[in-house]
Design an enzyme around this catalytic site. Structure first.
Site, mmCIF file in Angstrom:
data_model
loop_
_atom_site.group_PDB
_atom_site.id
_atom_site.type_symbol
_atom_site.label_atom_id
_atom_site.label_comp_id
_atom_site.label_asym_id
_atom_site.label_seq_id
_atom_site.Cartn_x
_atom_site.Cartn_y
_atom_site.Cartn_z
ATOM 1 N N HIS A 131 -20.815 45.140 15.164
ATOM 2 C CA HIS A 131 -20.161 46.350 15.650
ATOM 3 C C HIS A 131 -19.235 45.950 16.784
ATOM 4 O O HIS A 131 -19.659 45.417 17.805
ATOM 5 C CB HIS A 131 -21.183 47.375 16.146
ATOM 6 C CG HIS A 131 -20.557 48.659 16.610
ATOM 7 N ND1 HIS A 131 -20.247 49.682 15.744
ATOM 8 C CD2 HIS A 131 -20.160 49.069 17.843
ATOM 9 C CE1 HIS A 131 -19.697 50.678 16.425
ATOM 10 N NE2 HIS A 131 -19.633 50.330 17.702
ATOM 11 N N CYS A 132 -17.938 46.201 16.611
ATOM 12 C CA CYS A 132 -16.941 45.812 17.601
ATOM 13 C C CYS A 132 -16.836 46.892 18.676
ATOM 14 O O CYS A 132 -16.372 48.008 18.399
ATOM 15 C CB CYS A 132 -15.585 45.596 16.931
ATOM 16 S SG CYS A 132 -14.290 45.079 18.078
ATOM 17 N N VAL A 133 -17.279 46.581 19.891
ATOM 18 C CA VAL A 133 -17.263 47.570 20.972
ATOM 19 C C VAL A 133 -15.834 47.842 21.437
ATOM 20 O O VAL A 133 -15.551 48.915 21.989
ATOM 21 C CB VAL A 133 -18.128 47.091 22.156
ATOM 22 C CG1 VAL A 133 -19.582 47.005 21.749
ATOM 23 C CG2 VAL A 133 -17.645 45.747 22.690
ATOM 24 N N GLY A 136 -14.752 50.214 18.637
ATOM 25 C CA GLY A 136 -15.687 51.299 18.382
ATOM 26 C C GLY A 136 -16.024 51.488 16.928
ATOM 27 O O GLY A 136 -16.341 52.608 16.506
ATOM 28 N N GLN A 137 -15.953 50.419 16.135
ATOM 29 C CA GLN A 137 -16.278 50.505 14.710
ATOM 30 C C GLN A 137 -16.824 49.175 14.223
ATOM 31 O O GLN A 137 -16.539 48.125 14.805
ATOM 32 C CB GLN A 137 -15.036 50.882 13.900
ATOM 33 C CG GLN A 137 -15.278 50.973 12.396
ATOM 34 C CD GLN A 137 -14.164 51.669 11.665
ATOM 35 O OE1 GLN A 137 -14.110 52.883 11.618
ATOM 36 N NE2 GLN A 137 -13.257 50.891 11.074
#
Length: 294
Positions: A131-133, A136-137
């Protein structure tokens, strides 16, 4: 009061969800604006070169290159956010459940190999990597190409910005390595608040520092994910030291970037169909984690 608190919490969660995207956008546009200023106004610094015809060509080429990279960063990032890698809308044939399939109690369905549940997205993701912070996805099967391409052009753009800002460092340090120059480069905020530098000098020093730090961070992420792609792994499989789906270097690249892997990184508009469906994968090794202590 509890209902009001829940509404406040919900709004804060939404704000925090979009905050990294807003911060990234502001930083990218700030760096682009600063480098454009350096190209148009400051460079080349020699008076003779500024008056020559080559100066105009030089500036045009630099601006073209700069906005080509900016366009690829933003377009790939937009397509990454718009392309959902989740199982929503995907038909999962539960009758053909085989090795590697698991049951997700949250989504209430059987999920295929390399698919796992993301509690931030609240859904299972096909070939989930992480999950790429910053966006946000989740990074998964359908949007990995856009994630990697955006990361590549971020790295290239920051490298370009670092080179263009090298003269900023030279100007700051031209009188020697003094406490003032070191403080300006290391902690520009303190120098601004204490009134030691002007707002313009702070902006140039802060953006130059951001370019260097950002370049190092993005380079680490990029090289890590390129290594995973070449090995046919996801981040989760790298943690468990497994390579059960590696098909060879070229096939692994094709699995991530699609049939036109050699062209698709140049522009997100270049169609590059993925060879699989994100559900079924050819197994070439053991699905069990490898004990690294042996």
């Amino acid at each position: 009061m509890s209902g009001f608190g829940r509404r406040i919490r919900s709004r804060l969660e939404k704000a925090c969800h979009y905050l990294p995207i807003v911060v990234n956008t502001v930083l990218v546009l700030s760096i682009t604006g600063e480098v454009s200023y350096l190209v148009v106004v400051e460079a080349p610094r020699e008076a003779e070169q500024k008056e020559s015809e080559w100066s105009g060509v030089w500036k045009a080429l630099h601006l073209l290159l700069q906005y080509f990279m900016l366009g690829n960063i933003t377009w790939n990032a937009m397509l990454f956010l718009r392309t959902s890698p989740s199982i929503r809308g995907v038909f999962l044939d539960g009758d053909n459940v085989g090795q590697g399939w698991r049951y997700c109690y949250t989504c209430e369905t059987h999920t295929p190999p390399r698919c796992s549940h993301c509690f931030d997205c609240n859904v299972c993701v096909l070939r989930r990597d992480h999950h790429c912070v910053f966006f946000g996805q989740c990074v998964g099967f359908r949007n990995y190409r856009y994630f990697l391409s955006s990361l590549f052009f971020m790295w290239a753009g920051l490298l370009y910005a670092v080179v263009m800002n090298a003269e900023v460092f030279i100007v700051i340090l031209k009188e020697g390595v003094t406490l003032h120059s070191v403080m300006l480069l290391m902690v520009p905020w303190i120098m601004l608040v204490s009134g030691q530098v002007t707002a313009g000098a702070f902006a140039f020093a802060f953006i130059a520092d951001t370019c260097v730090v950002g370049f190092l961070l993005v380079a680490g992420f990029l090289f890590f994910h390129v290594g995973l792609m070449l090995r046919g792994q996801t981040t989760r499989e790298w943690y468990s030291n497994r390579r059960p789906y590696s098909l060879g270097v070229l096939a692994n690249i094709r699995e991530c970037l699609g049939q036109r892997w050699y062209l698709c990184w140049l522009c997100p508009l270049i169609a590059s169909p993925l060879p699989g469906d994100g559900i079924h994968f050819q197994v070439t090794g053991s699905l069990e984690p490898i004990d690294s202590s042996r």
